[in-house]
Design a protein around this motif. Structure first.
Motif, PDB file in Angstrom:
ATOM      1  N   PRO A  27       0.838  -1.203   0.000  1.00 19.35           N
ATOM      2  CA  PRO A  27       0.000   0.000   0.000  1.00 19.35           C
ATOM      3  C   PRO A  27       0.871   1.250   0.000  1.00 19.35           C
ATOM      4  O   PRO A  27       1.960   1.253   0.592  1.00 19.35           O
ATOM      5  N   PRO A  28       0.443   2.325  -0.652  1.00 15.69           N
ATOM      6  CA  PRO A  28       1.273   3.530  -0.778  1.00 15.69           C
ATOM      7  C   PRO A  28       1.745   4.109   0.546  1.00 15.69           C
ATOM      8  O   PRO A  28       2.841   4.667   0.626  1.00 15.69           O
ATOM      9  N   ASP A  29       0.939   3.963   1.608  1.00 20.03           N
ATOM     10  CA  ASP A  29       1.332   4.581   2.870  1.00 20.03           C
ATOM     11  C   ASP A  29       2.496   3.868   3.544  1.00 20.03           C
ATOM     12  O   ASP A  29       3.031   4.344   4.537  1.00 20.03           O
ATOM     13  N   ARG A  30       2.910   2.727   2.988  1.00 17.30           N
ATOM     14  CA  ARG A  30       4.064   2.020   3.548  1.00 17.30           C
ATOM     15  C   ARG A  30       5.342   2.266   2.767  1.00 17.30           C
ATOM     16  O   ARG A  30       6.416   1.821   3.153  1.00 17.30           O
ATOM     17  N   TYR A  31       5.250   2.972   1.662  1.00 15.38           N
ATOM     18  CA  TYR A  31       6.428   3.216   0.833  1.00 15.38           C
ATOM     19  C   TYR A  31       7.294   4.339   1.406  1.00 15.38           C
ATOM     20  O   TYR A  31       6.783   5.321   1.940  1.00 15.38           O
ATOM     21  N   SER A  32       8.576   4.197   1.224  1.00 14.30           N
ATOM     22  CA  SER A  32       9.488   5.293   1.516  1.00 14.30           C
ATOM     23  C   SER A  32       9.294   6.395   0.475  1.00 14.30           C
ATOM     24  O   SER A  32       9.138   6.121  -0.716  1.00 14.30           O
ATOM     25  N   ALA A  33       9.328   7.656   0.920  1.00 19.96           N
ATOM     26  CA  ALA A  33       9.229   8.775  -0.029  1.00 19.96           C
ATOM     27  C   ALA A  33      10.402   8.762  -0.991  1.00 19.96           C
ATOM     28  O   ALA A  33      10.285   9.211  -2.136  1.00 19.96           O
ATOM     29  N   PRO A  47      -6.447   2.242  -7.075  1.00 21.37           N
ATOM     30  CA  PRO A  47      -6.325   2.553  -5.643  1.00 21.37           C
ATOM     31  C   PRO A  47      -7.574   2.154  -4.865  1.00 21.37           C
ATOM     32  O   PRO A  47      -8.676   2.128  -5.419  1.00 21.37           O
ATOM     33  N   SER A  90      -3.701  -3.842  -7.096  1.00 20.80           N
ATOM     34  CA  SER A  90      -2.666  -2.803  -7.059  1.00 20.80           C
ATOM     35  C   SER A  90      -2.344  -2.316  -8.464  1.00 20.80           C
ATOM     36  O   SER A  90      -2.287  -1.123  -8.736  1.00 20.80           O
ATOM     37  N   SER A  95      -2.546  -6.408  -3.567  1.00 16.81           N
ATOM     38  CA  SER A  95      -2.074  -5.636  -2.420  1.00 16.81           C
ATOM     39  C   SER A  95      -3.136  -5.652  -1.318  1.00 16.81           C
ATOM     40  O   SER A  95      -4.336  -5.578  -1.614  1.00 16.81           O
ATOM     41  N   GLU A 100      10.170   0.039   2.250  1.00 15.45           N
ATOM     42  CA  GLU A 100       9.702   0.860   3.358  1.00 15.45           C
ATOM     43  C   GLU A 100      10.798   1.819   3.824  1.00 15.45           C
ATOM     44  O   GLU A 100      11.983   1.644   3.497  1.00 15.45           O
TER      45      GLU A 100
END
Length: 262
Positions: A2-8, A140, A145, A167, A215
């Motif tokens: 999920p996008p909220d777990r990705y590193s910027a 989304p 995914s 996902s 992450e």
């Protein structure tokens, strides 16, 4: 993931290489199976240049003598010696091969600590194409995914072929394919894809250790490709290069590995 777990870092790193040519950026698909379109031409070029290719031949361990890598030992006991051994494998396999000889080596500690990330894909054979064109699409807030119809490109023998990356992967690793199909059908309807009554067969492919984790905090743990060990070179999408866990990244990593021995 999920996008909220990705590193910027990952998000901006994907965009940065494309910015100078943003309007030329595309997402493509193979015009055939990966064995035929990617692996076979590489194998043919190796053979043309005097090399040999072995398939279904498992490497059991590295051959390490006096702290130097001298080759590999196969599962059947056969040993292949070489001046340079390029470890062109996934991060999970690399750890399994390196730890017996270098578990306490300081240089490898960040790499050994680099977490792994699973991936789950779902493939559906259909009576007709699921989409009017073959293009990678993102959905989304669903379990789809990314997904693509591939009967006009990669799988031309199929009447309809929908390939999906699911996902979050951890959830689907625990589910049977028939349970996953139910969730896929529910979420597909949310985005206007009605698949019921058109499915010929399906399968779920679980990759428990497919990639290095994307992450926060993981990028600094990725190794460079030339360890301070004579005879050893690392190659793979987990090694440091601009394209992250992608085929492009693995390709660039392979080119860098080759440059070390020229």
């Amino acid at each position: 993931m999920p996008p909220d777990r990705y590193s910027a870092y990952v998000f901006f790193g994907l965009l940065a290489p494309a910015l100078p040519r943003f309007y030329r950026m595309r997402i493509g698909a193979y015009l055939g199976g990966m064995t035929e379109t990617m692996c076979q031409p590489i194998a043919e070029q190796i053979i043309k240049n005097g090399g040999t290719v072995q398939t279904d031949a498992k490497v059991q361990s590295l051959v390490v003598e006096d702290g130097k890598v001298k080759g590999v030992q196969m599962e059947n006991g056969e040993i292949h010696r070489a001046n340079h051994t390029i470890l062109a494998v996934t991060l999970y396999a690399a750890k399994q091969l390196l730890k017996p000889a270098f578990e306490k080596h300081n240089w490898f500690q960040p790499m050994f600590q680099l977490p792994l990330m699973p991936a789950v894909s779902f493939q559906i054979e259909m009576t007709e194409p699921a989409l009017p064109i073959d293009v990678t699409t993102f959905a989304p807030f669903t379990c789809l995914s990314s997904f693509a119809e591939q009967s006009r490109t990669t799988f031309r023998a199929s009447r309809g072929r929908l390939s999906i990356i699911l996902s979050p992967p951890e959830k689907f690793l625990r589910l049977a394919p028939e349970e996953t199909l139910k969730l896929v059908l529910e979420d597909a309807q949310k985005i206007g894809l009605y698949l019921e009554g058109k499915i010929l067969s399906y399968r779920q492919v679980n990759h428990e250790y497919d990639f290095h984790s994307l992450e926060p905090g993981c990028q600094s743990l990725r190794p460079t490709q030339k360890p301070p060990v004579e005879g050893l070179i690392l190659a793979g999408d987990y090694a440091r290069q601009p394209y992250f866990a992608t085929m492009e990244g693995a390709t660039l990593s392979g080119l860098k590995a080759a440059s070390f021995i020229q």
